[in-house]
Enzyme design. Structure first.
Site, PDB file in Angstrom:
ATOM      1  N   ASP A   1      -7.203  -6.242   1.116  1.00 18.25           N
ATOM      2  CA  ASP A   1      -8.291  -5.631   0.362  1.00 18.25           C
ATOM      3  C   ASP A   1      -9.487  -5.580   1.289  1.00 18.25           C
ATOM      4  O   ASP A   1      -9.728  -6.520   2.057  1.00 18.25           O
ATOM      5  CB  ASP A   1      -8.603  -6.423  -0.907  1.00 18.25           C
ATOM      6  N   THR A   2     -10.189  -4.462   1.241  1.00 17.75           N
ATOM      7  CA  THR A   2     -11.314  -4.250   2.156  1.00 17.75           C
ATOM      8  C   THR A   2     -12.547  -3.852   1.369  1.00 17.75           C
ATOM      9  O   THR A   2     -12.447  -3.112   0.384  1.00 17.75           O
ATOM     10  CB  THR A   2     -10.977  -3.117   3.157  1.00 17.75           C
TER      11      THR A   2
ATOM     12  N   THR B   1       0.841  -1.205   0.000  1.00 15.26           N
ATOM     13  CA  THR B   1       0.000   0.000   0.000  1.00 15.26           C
ATOM     14  C   THR B   1       0.867   1.243   0.000  1.00 15.26           C
ATOM     15  O   THR B   1       1.987   1.221   0.502  1.00 15.26           O
ATOM     16  CB  THR B   1      -0.936   0.054   1.224  1.00 15.26           C
ATOM     17  N   ASN B   2       0.326   2.309  -0.574  1.00 12.89           N
ATOM     18  CA  ASN B   2       0.962   3.613  -0.437  1.00 12.89           C
ATOM     19  C   ASN B   2       0.023   4.567   0.298  1.00 12.89           C
ATOM     20  O   ASN B   2       0.264   5.764   0.370  1.00 12.89           O
ATOM     21  CB  ASN B   2       1.371   4.164  -1.818  1.00 12.89           C
ATOM     22  N   ASN B   3      -1.063   4.002   0.868  1.00 14.00           N
ATOM     23  CA  ASN B   3      -2.035   4.787   1.634  1.00 14.00           C
ATOM     24  C   ASN B   3      -1.491   4.983   3.056  1.00 14.00           C
ATOM     25  O   ASN B   3      -1.326   4.029   3.814  1.00 14.00           O
ATOM     26  CB  ASN B   3      -3.369   4.007   1.635  1.00 14.00           C
TER      27      ASN B   3
ATOM     28  N   PHE C   1     -10.665   7.596   7.481  1.00 13.26           N
ATOM     29  CA  PHE C   1     -10.783   7.843   6.036  1.00 13.26           C
ATOM     30  C   PHE C   1     -11.979   7.062   5.488  1.00 13.26           C
ATOM     31  O   PHE C   1     -12.639   6.315   6.210  1.00 13.26           O
ATOM     32  CB  PHE C   1      -9.489   7.441   5.319  1.00 13.26           C
ATOM     33  N   GLY C   2     -12.213   7.244   4.196  1.00 12.93           N
ATOM     34  CA  GLY C   2     -13.233   6.437   3.508  1.00 12.93           C
ATOM     35  C   GLY C   2     -14.619   6.594   4.123  1.00 12.93           C
ATOM     36  O   GLY C   2     -15.101   7.700   4.370  1.00 12.93           O
TER      37      GLY C   2
HETATM   38  P1  IMP Z   1      -8.775  -0.893   0.381  1.00  9.36           P
HETATM   39  O1  IMP Z   1      -8.897  -2.208  -0.241  1.00  9.36           O
HETATM   40  O2  IMP Z   1      -8.254  -0.979   1.765  1.00  9.36           O
HETATM   41  O3  IMP Z   1      -8.072   0.112  -0.458  1.00  9.36           O
HETATM   42  O4  IMP Z   1     -10.244  -0.350   0.599  1.00  9.36           O
HETATM   43  C1  IMP Z   1     -11.106  -0.061  -0.461  1.00  9.36           C
HETATM   44  C2  IMP Z   1     -12.005   1.071  -0.067  1.00  9.36           C
HETATM   45  O5  IMP Z   1     -12.781   0.692   1.069  1.00  9.36           O
HETATM   46  C3  IMP Z   1     -11.270   2.336   0.355  1.00  9.36           C
HETATM   47  O6  IMP Z   1     -11.009   3.176  -0.730  1.00  9.36           O
HETATM   48  C4  IMP Z   1     -12.263   2.975   1.300  1.00  9.36           C
HETATM   49  O7  IMP Z   1     -13.242   3.657   0.571  1.00  9.36           O
HETATM   50  C5  IMP Z   1     -12.926   1.776   1.947  1.00  9.36           C
HETATM   51  N1  IMP Z   1     -12.256   1.443   3.221  1.00  9.36           N
HETATM   52  C6  IMP Z   1     -11.287   0.519   3.432  1.00  9.36           C
HETATM   53  N2  IMP Z   1     -10.940   0.485   4.720  1.00  9.36           N
HETATM   54  C7  IMP Z   1     -11.700   1.411   5.341  1.00  9.36           C
HETATM   55  C8  IMP Z   1     -11.778   1.852   6.692  1.00  9.36           C
HETATM   56  O8  IMP Z   1     -11.079   1.389   7.607  1.00  9.36           O
HETATM   57  N3  IMP Z   1     -12.678   2.812   6.934  1.00  9.36           N
HETATM   58  C9  IMP Z   1     -13.470   3.358   5.977  1.00  9.36           C
HETATM   59  N4  IMP Z   1     -13.421   3.000   4.701  1.00  9.36           N
HETATM   60  C10 IMP Z   1     -12.536   2.026   4.386  1.00  9.36           C
END
Ligand code: IMP
Length: 192
Positions: free
Chosen positions: A68-69, A7-9, A148-149
């Site tokens: 991945d979330t 990740t770069n987040n 975030f998100g």
């Molecule tokens: P990623 O796979 O972790 O990049 O998550 C995909 C998207 O899910 C992100 O761009 C956010 O919109 C959302 N997301 C992931 N983790 C979280 C969190 O902990 N809180 C809120 N939104 C999240």
């Protein structure tokens, strides 16, 4: 122990390194010369996490993990799910995603949702998967400025505060990612 995290987040880096603790040094793809975006075009969270970890492993041969979330909303049939990052637009526009989620839930009484994180680890060339889930509900308006998100909209089960109203420690203690990372840490500690 040194390990690459796909990740770069910077929010995710902070969250994950806080849970991992001082015994682990997280290295970003950029720090090992991978500057291009790592492909993630699988229809599942598991597929995306594995795809990113395999990409890193093939390029570096080093131990690595990727996550991945997705936010899975019951009344929307599990959407946005694997499309959570690009729900409203092609980019990672958190504000637009939150607006669209509120619009799609307008008038719905079932606000049940969960965050699900899948982590794929490649250690010594072997693949392992870990999952973390937190149940909750989607509020009718945004609250809080942390995180975030979808954090301002997500009220974890039993809490009247959104994730965005919590400190990083409070969120990590119960979050999807915190839970998945603790499983990863337990595994790594026992396999070092
Ligand atoms: P990623 O796979 O972790 O990049 O998550 C995909 C998207 O899910 C992100 O761009 C956010 O919109 C959302 N997301 C992931 N983790 C979280 C969190 O902990 N809180 C809120 N939104 C999240």
């Amino acid at each position: 122990m040194k390990i690459i995290f796909a990740t770069n987040n910077k929010h995710k880096l902070q969250e994950v390194s806080a849970v991992l603790g001082p015994g682990f040094e997280l290295v970003t793809p950029r720090e090992v010369g991978i500057t291009e975006e790592i492909p993630e075009d699988s229809p599942t969270l598991e597929g995306n996490a594995l795809q990113k970890a395999r990409y890193l492993y093939e390029r570096t041969g080093l131990d690595c993990f990727a996550d991945d979330t997705g936010l899975e909303v019951e009344a929307l049939g599990g959407a946005p799910g694997v499309h959570s990052a690009r729900y409203a637009t092609d980019g990672h526009d958190f504000a637009a995603n939150n607006r669209l989620l509120l619009k799609n839930l307008e008038g719905k009484t079932n606000r049940q949702a969960r965050f699900r994180t899948v982590i794929a680890l490649i250690l010594g060339g072997k693949e392992h998967l870990f999952e973390g889930i937190v149940e909750g509900v989607i509020d009718t308006k945004e609250n809080g400025t942390e995180g975030f998100g979808y954090d301002p909209l997500f009220l974890p089960e039993g809490s009247s505060c959104s994730f965005a109203e919590m400190t990083a420690e409070e969120k990590n203690a119960i979050s999807h990612r915190g839970r998945a990372v603790r499983k990863l840490v337990d595994f790594l500690v026992n396999h070092k």
